[in-house]
Design a protein around this motif. Structure first.
Motif, PDB file in Angstrom:
ATOM      1  N   TYR A  31      35.151  38.164  39.308  1.00  0.00           N
ATOM      2  CA  TYR A  31      36.419  38.097  39.725  1.00  0.00           C
ATOM      3  C   TYR A  31      37.050  37.035  40.874  1.00  0.00           C
ATOM      4  N   ILE A  32      36.035  36.459  41.684  1.00  0.00           N
ATOM      5  CA  ILE A  32      36.255  35.370  42.574  1.00  0.00           C
ATOM      6  C   ILE A  32      36.336  34.207  41.801  1.00  0.00           C
ATOM      7  N   VAL A  33      35.456  34.233  40.915  1.00  0.00           N
ATOM      8  CA  VAL A  33      35.365  32.658  40.101  1.00  0.00           C
ATOM      9  C   VAL A  33      36.668  32.719  39.377  1.00  0.00           C
ATOM     10  N   ASN A  34      37.077  33.852  38.732  1.00  0.00           N
ATOM     11  CA  ASN A  34      38.117  33.914  37.943  1.00  0.00           C
ATOM     12  C   ASN A  34      39.360  33.306  38.790  1.00  0.00           C
ATOM     13  N   GLU A  35      39.576  33.716  39.835  1.00  0.00           N
ATOM     14  CA  GLU A  35      40.736  33.568  40.717  1.00  0.00           C
ATOM     15  C   GLU A  35      40.692  32.104  41.519  1.00  0.00           C
ATOM     16  N   ILE A  36      39.346  31.836  41.941  1.00  0.00           N
ATOM     17  CA  ILE A  36      39.533  30.299  42.480  1.00  0.00           C
ATOM     18  C   ILE A  36      38.920  29.159  41.666  1.00  0.00           C
ATOM     19  N   MET A  37      38.252  29.464  40.608  1.00  0.00           N
ATOM     20  CA  MET A  37      37.840  28.445  40.019  1.00  0.00           C
ATOM     21  C   MET A  37      38.506  28.605  38.542  1.00  0.00           C
ATOM     22  N   GLY A  38      38.983  29.609  37.968  1.00  0.00           N
ATOM     23  CA  GLY A  38      39.619  29.677  36.485  1.00  0.00           C
ATOM     24  C   GLY A  38      40.937  29.172  36.739  1.00  0.00           C
ATOM     25  N   ILE A  39      41.655  28.625  37.944  1.00  0.00           N
ATOM     26  CA  ILE A  39      42.826  28.130  37.998  1.00  0.00           C
ATOM     27  C   ILE A  39      42.779  26.804  37.205  1.00  0.00           C
ATOM     28  N   PHE A  58      46.800  18.841  42.907  1.00  0.00           N
ATOM     29  CA  PHE A  58      45.650  19.088  44.007  1.00  0.00           C
ATOM     30  C   PHE A  58      45.715  20.265  44.839  1.00  0.00           C
ATOM     31  N   LEU A  59      47.062  20.221  45.302  1.00  0.00           N
ATOM     32  CA  LEU A  59      47.621  21.554  46.100  1.00  0.00           C
ATOM     33  C   LEU A  59      47.260  23.086  45.736  1.00  0.00           C
ATOM     34  N   LEU A  60      47.665  23.174  44.192  1.00  0.00           N
ATOM     35  CA  LEU A  60      47.608  24.145  43.445  1.00  0.00           C
ATOM     36  C   LEU A  60      46.051  24.570  43.497  1.00  0.00           C
ATOM     37  N   THR A  61      45.120  23.718  43.066  1.00  0.00           N
ATOM     38  CA  THR A  61      43.631  24.085  42.919  1.00  0.00           C
ATOM     39  C   THR A  61      43.055  24.228  44.043  1.00  0.00           C
ATOM     40  N   ARG A 148      50.244  33.023  32.140  1.00  0.00           N
ATOM     41  CA  ARG A 148      50.516  34.000  33.079  1.00  0.00           C
ATOM     42  C   ARG A 148      49.753  35.329  32.576  1.00  0.00           C
ATOM     43  N   LEU A 149      49.578  35.699  31.415  1.00  0.00           N
ATOM     44  CA  LEU A 149      48.654  36.697  30.856  1.00  0.00           C
ATOM     45  C   LEU A 149      47.285  36.705  31.198  1.00  0.00           C
ATOM     46  N   CYS A 150      46.649  35.378  30.983  1.00  0.00           N
ATOM     47  CA  CYS A 150      45.323  35.062  31.121  1.00  0.00           C
ATOM     48  C   CYS A 150      44.934  35.340  32.736  1.00  0.00           C
ATOM     49  N   MET A 151      45.920  35.026  33.729  1.00  0.00           N
ATOM     50  CA  MET A 151      45.844  35.006  34.965  1.00  0.00           C
ATOM     51  C   MET A 151      45.560  36.738  35.478  1.00  0.00           C
ATOM     52  N   LEU A 152      46.579  37.230  34.888  1.00  0.00           N
ATOM     53  CA  LEU A 152      46.811  38.792  34.905  1.00  0.00           C
ATOM     54  C   LEU A 152      45.113  39.553  34.575  1.00  0.00           C
ATOM     55  N   LEU A 153      44.746  39.152  33.390  1.00  0.00           N
ATOM     56  CA  LEU A 153      43.733  39.588  32.711  1.00  0.00           C
ATOM     57  C   LEU A 153      42.635  39.266  33.742  1.00  0.00           C
ATOM     58  N   ASN A 154      42.389  38.141  34.467  1.00  0.00           N
ATOM     59  CA  ASN A 154      41.472  37.839  35.213  1.00  0.00           C
ATOM     60  C   ASN A 154      41.428  38.711  36.671  1.00  0.00           C
ATOM     61  N   LEU A 155      42.353  39.476  36.624  1.00  0.00           N
ATOM     62  CA  LEU A 155      42.309  40.690  37.794  1.00  0.00           C
ATOM     63  C   LEU A 155      41.550  41.841  37.465  1.00  0.00           C
ATOM     64  N   ILE A 156      41.225  42.177  36.240  1.00  0.00           N
ATOM     65  CA  ILE A 156      40.716  43.314  35.833  1.00  0.00           C
ATOM     66  C   ILE A 156      39.234  43.591  36.535  1.00  0.00           C
ATOM     67  N   PRO A 157      38.281  42.512  36.565  1.00  0.00           N
ATOM     68  CA  PRO A 157      37.046  42.644  37.092  1.00  0.00           C
ATOM     69  C   PRO A 157      37.255  43.014  38.765  1.00  0.00           C
ATOM     70  N   GLY A 158      38.195  42.578  39.364  1.00  0.00           N
ATOM     71  CA  GLY A 158      38.467  42.749  40.721  1.00  0.00           C
ATOM     72  C   GLY A 158      38.634  44.127  40.935  1.00  0.00           C
TER      73      GLY A 158
END
Length: 438
Positions: A31-39, A58-61, A148-158
């Motif tokens: 989950y953490i890699v999804n949120e921080i590096m997945g961007i 740069f600000l976003l990442t 946006r759907l991809c980022m929502l799916l990244n939340l599932i492991p968390g």
């Protein structure tokens, strides 16, 4: 007579509780890699929708890393103590920062072999849903796109890891370090009943103890005084000098591995089919935002999958080397291999060879982070471990933001100088590993 906690844990053995702990830790890391590096995987599609400049990208990442930096050391202290339009983009940027702020509190001192699994899953998910900038549905002028759907799916492991950790008891060793022997015994007894279907008393254990437990210290009234007072032992002998060296090494791995990985998909996307060295490709890039980049060229997410698989292969490589070599030698070897991969990007012109060299350059650094952090875990006692690792990772995340800024602002105009600075950092890391005494 109290029994050593390590002896008790051996008696209890391996069971469902450890499996649940492993599952929770693995899901948290994913989950953490999804949120921080997945961007970084969806960054191109986000840049298209918000029409972002490289500075805004740069600000976003960096927002997630900045949030983790601000809460990192406090999280380590507490883990030791208690176990479209631009305004829309800046709202999104704020929530990326907030995610990083809370992630550090949730997940401090958790590094694992399964870290690289998420490096495969995130680009694989993006590949399955490609193109990410396509519209799922619209609400007036607001378009809900696939990214946006991809980022929502990244939340599932968390969510799943939160459920798993909710069912787990507090660490018995932590309770002992805080003088709560009765609580530690109850936790171990519960663990014994889960694993062996019998109580500790039936095994002849009536109480537990822990050698080298934390020595009680005078309580400081002010929070910042307490934080400084409990961090101070890390800055003094015998921990100060070795902790400084390993922190610099971890910063180097983060600077190159995570910093360059954030721009990996973007850089590969910008390279043309002509056989030129990487910097010759990048110097022709138009650094102004352009909506045409959304549709002109397809994004190759399979290269991101290849990077993740390579990181997994690097972990297997490290596991094999651990059978016959010390951690210091493995870290030195991986740093040298990474430096060779980086230096070769100044020479190679073929696209496939460039991809392999870039992947080696990144993955040899990212896969060695876990090994380097294990050195800290062995270097300090349990009651200082959370603060030590969080302190090292706080500076490492600052290194990622610096690397991210350098790439975002200077890689295109001063590519050779900027890129070879990253290679120089890896060489310095290789030299620093020789000063470790493991």
């Amino acid at each position: 007579m109290p029994t050593d906690i390590d002896v008790v844990l051996e008696l209890i053995g391996f069971g469902w509780t450890q499996l649940l702990m492993f599952l929770g830790s693995a899901l948290t890391i994913i989950y953490i890699v999804n949120e921080i590096m997945g961007i970084s995987i969806v960054a191109i599609s986000i840049a298209c929708e918000f029409n972002l400049t490289h500075t805004e990208l740069f600000l976003l990442t960096s927002a997630g890393f900045l949030g983790m930096i601000l809460s990192s050391h406090y999280a380590g202290y507490k883990s030791d103590q208690i176990g479209r339009p631009m305004p829309l983009f800046y709202c999104f940027l704020f929530f990326r920062f907030l995610a990083g702020l809370l992630l550090s509190l949730w997940h401090q001192c958790e590094r694992d072999y399964l870290l690289v699994i998420s490096s495969i899953l995130v680009p694989l998910l993006a590949h399955l849903f490609d193109p990410l900038h396509s519209v799922l549905w619209s609400m007036g002028s607001f378009h809900v796109r696939v990214w946006r759907l991809c980022m929502l799916l990244n939340l599932i492991p968390g969510i799943l890891s939160l459920i798993a950790f909710w069912a787990l008891p507090e660490s018995a060793k932590f309770m002992l370090s805080k003088g709560n022997a009765e609580g530690a015994y109850k936790t171990l007894n519960r663990l014994c009943r889960y694993n062996r279907r019998q109580s500790l008393e039936s095994l002849g254990v009536t109480s537990v103890t822990q050698p080298n437990a934390q020595v009680p210290v005078e309580k400081q009234s002010n929070f910042f005084h307490r934080l400084w007072f409990e961090t101070l032992p890390l800055l003094r002998p015998p921990y100060g000098k070795p902790l400084l060296i390993i922190t610099c090494i971890i910063c180097g791995y983060f600077f190159v591995g995570n910093g360059f990985a954030l721009w990996f998909v973007k850089i590969r996307y910008l390279l043309s089919d002509n056989e030129r060295i990487m910097c010759d490709h990048l110097k022709d890039v138009d650094t102004t935002p352009s909506e045409s980049t959304c549709t002109n060229k397809p994004i190759n997410y399979t290269e991101g999958i290849f990077l993740g698989i390579s990181a997994l292969g690097s972990c297997v490589w490290i596991s094999i080397l651990l059978l016959c070599l010390s951690r210091r030698r493995i870290m030195f070897i991986n740093s040298v291999i990474s430096a060779i991969g980086g230096l070769s990007l100044n020479l190679v012109r073929h696209q496939i060879v460039q991809l392999v060299a870039m992947v080696v350059f990144i993955s040899m650094c990212t896969s060695t982070i876990t090994l380097a952090s294990s050195v800290i875990a062995d270097m300090v006692p349990t009651y200082l471990r959370g603060k030590a690792i969080s302190l090292a990772f706080m500076f490492a995340r600052i290194a990622v933001i610096i690397a991210n800024s350098l790439i975002g602002h200077f890689l295109y105009d001063y590519c050779l100088i900027t890129f070879n600075l990253f290679v120089l950092v890896v060489i310095v890391v290789a030299i620093l590993t020789l000063f470790l005494h493991l």
